[in-house]
Scaffold this motif. Structure first.
Motif: not given
Lengths: 456, 456
Positions: B117, B145, B233
């Motif tokens: 991420k 995220w 994300g």
């Protein structure tokens, strides 16, 4: 990129990786004093030691003559799964501190155990397997060593029995689950599975356990089972030998770029990381080839080098292991419960102790709130969320870099980043919430603890 | 080492690292359908989008013509702190499975966020900073995220407001503490800080929150503050673009050793990792230069590609974001609470959806108990304790390798190991304790959910 430009991370090629561990004792002029039998107070023989450790590990424990010990291929294969560990140039930290110093750190956290402990765990598991043993026992507090040993035993198909201090077993269930994932048998200590555990539970029904008790249970279990040995993750000569891989890789990486460090900084609990990191540099220093400063960083709450005595003492609270000459606060010394930053061991590796005693190494102490401040600052610019233990070294590296800013000196600082803090977030939480204090034992506390220990 | 011998881990040199992201949409013959305004159902313009995203990210979101987008130097500097990610040859897994297959995995877990991420978080934070914004808001469930974004914002000195689903905030305090360490403002959702939060709390006083509600709070907060934007994300084209760094590095590493993969396997939730990993390989396939199989692995409990419909749907449960044409189970679809393995998103990136629709990609589903079995087996031989999400890809890679053992084929299998499972030990615990079940939604459940969504 020009030949001189230093990348963010220096990774060795696989063929550059060390094929032998470096045994600094062979080059030491004053050798560490021999281990003594806890009953007879006579030096331990290889034969006596091999009832406690595997044959080859007993040999390594006593070997102070061979400077190089070949790393067996099976261990090197395992090392290649998570090593070489990068030597990182801390460009972002330098920028943040606006220092002319050049900061490097050797990062040992890129493996699931989250620390350097795996370097010795895999070696100890290998020799146990080679000797045809069925399994090993150990104790673990926070769980780093237990995790590393579980991974190593799983790889070689050895049984692994871990006695985990009950309070950690209950409050740190995630470390426990990592060990279970690697197939280890994790028992909260004290337990009903050993005589010592049953005795303690009878005497103190509500006890949440201690490392001393967990060691005793692990030792008893190993002794009572055919084909088992008890293993330890720090303090011992053999552990420092295996950990020399850290220093060797660091030195190769620095040499590749013609970098001469001015100081090497490592956190010091039992001394396994520090001893491994500094080994080849100490060797050069002993031979007169280097003036590099070697700096041990201790927590102010457990200051064995800086405030302990250099005497023979027990390695374990249960007083069953051999006696070792070392800087110690007394084998009954337990740092304040408010101390969250690890490095809680009462003594110090005999190699590190002797280097310090001979003036080849310095030692400083730091307070834990300052350590966590450094940890957070480091995490925010370098990305990695460090283990509290490692953050002791970060603190001193940052202090030295700030000093360079004041003096304008372009010193080269190398420190050991032993691991990540992913399983230490409760300590971080206490820090963020302002609930963390500092603790320094009084002289009286230390003297009282030392009085209770053997002194021969 | 001979030129052909493959090391355990292939690390690119820093000068080999990609300097541009690859935008596979530019080479796709059938482009993904345009985003639509949720109110007018007309295609979103750059102007409209830049009220939601930063200017440059809005541009990237709509750009389906430029195959290469230069990675700004500031982002490349950050990438160098934790990249290149190694391409690992899974020698130990191959040996364990006794397969003639050659298995590689691209490991994205060697950073504190613990997953891929961070690759997009740092890009989104950079463009926000460049535009002179003060901060960003987002939602997070399990926290991967949120952690990545916190790290990225901390690096660029941006404020970061994370709305964390209340049940996770309380049950996963460690992720929350990691975000706090990086200076993020983490609020349990629903909260009293937003109108939507207050409304929900009034209506359902004891609610433990949902991702849908957290999104709504994050969007409202961004809209109500000067100099803030809401960021996501996964799912978005811009996110897949940033994640192409995964596939690009993988391809360079394979090319260095003349390795031609037979299949590329990735887990699929919103599609960010999968889309990034396969991007350059899909590009070659579109141009007719490759026959490599691209395989998406979904959880059986949330099977958007394999059992969803290819229609326009909302990206968020709150129905405030643009409409996207994608494979979806309906924006109100929520997988069973007994599903522990992540990848809970109801839809799929429009790029991945289109590649799948055009037959350039396959998709399979796996049950979570089988996924955790693979995760444990992998951890024990390869060392790394994988995230549940990543373990979906491990499961299928292992199944393919076992198939090779049966047929004797020496196939080359590459999969994406998106991250580590250090913060997922509760799910592992349920698995170890035999408390984990499998869950497959009925056709009726899926149809009911799809009926409730927009269909234009």
């Amino acid at each position: 990129m020009s030949a001189k430009e230093i990348p963010y991370k220096i990774y060795l090629e696989e063929e550059q990786m060390p094929t032998a561990w470096y045994n600094v004792r062979a080059d030491m002029i004053n050798k560490p004093a021999p281990l003594l039998d806890p009953n007879t107070h006579k030096p331990m023989t290889e034969e006596a030691l091999s009832k406690v450790f595997c044959q080859e590990l007993a040999r390594q424990e006593l070997n102070d003559t061979d400077p190089w010990i070949t790393i067996p291929r099976e261990i090197r294969d395992f090392y290649r799964m998570y090593r070489p560990a990068p030597l990182v140039r801390a460009y972002c930290l330098e920028k943040k501190l606006q220092t002319p110093a050049k900061i490097y750190y050797k990062f040992e956290g890129n493996n699931t155990s989250g620390s350097h402990k795996l370097n010795s765990a895999i070696a100890q598991a290998y020799y146990a397997k080679e000797q045809g043993l069925k399994g090993v026992t150990t104790e673990t507090g926070a769980g780093q060593w237990g995790t590393a040993l579980s991974m190593a035993c799983s790889y070689f198909g050895l049984d692994c029995k871990v006695f985990m201090v009950k309070v950690s077993y209950e409050q740190k269930p995630f470390r426990r689950e990592v060990m279970r994932t690697y197939g280890a048998n994790v028992t909260p200590s004290p337990s009903m599975t050993t005589a010592v555990g049953r005795r303690i539970l009878e005497e103190f029904p509500g006890t949440t356990g201690s490392l001393g008790c967990a060691i005793s249970e692990a030792v008893e279990t190993a002794a009572s089972l055919e084909g088992y040995r008890y293993v330890l993750g720090s303090v011992l000569n053999q552990v420092l030998l295996h950990q020399s891989i850290i220093g060797l890789e660091t030195k190769i990486a620095l040499d590749m770029y013609d970098v001469q460090p001015d100081m090497i900084i490592g956190c010091a609990g039992g001394g396994s990381n520090l001893g491994g990191l500094v080994a080849p540099f100490a060797g050069e220093k002993i031979k007169g080839n280097s003036n590099v400063r070697l700096i041990a960083v201790e927590p102010a709450s457990c200051p064995s080098l800086t405030r302990g005595k250099y005497i023979y003492d027990y390695c374990d609270t249960g007083k069953v292991c051999p006696l070792q000459k070392m800087y110690t606060l007394g084998s009954g010394f337990i740092p304040s419960a408010s101390h969250a930053g690890g490095l809680r061991y009462h003594g110090m590796s005999s190699v590190v102790s002797q280097l310090y005693h001979d003036g080849l190494m310095e030692a400083v102490t730091v307070n834990q709130t300052e350590v966590f401040k450094a940890a957070v600052e480091f995490a925010r610019v370098e990305g990695i969320l460090p283990a509290p233990e490692s953050s002791h070294a970060i603190r001193v590296a940052m202090d030295e870099a700030i000093r360079c800013k004041e003096t304008g000196e372009e010193k080269t600082i190398v420190f050991g980043l032993t691991g990540t803090g992913y399983f230490d977030m409760y300590a971080y939480q206490r820090f963020h919430d302002g609930q963390m204090g500092d603790y320094v034992p009084t002289d009286e506390e230390i003297n009282k603890s030392l009085e209770k220990t053997v002194n021969i």
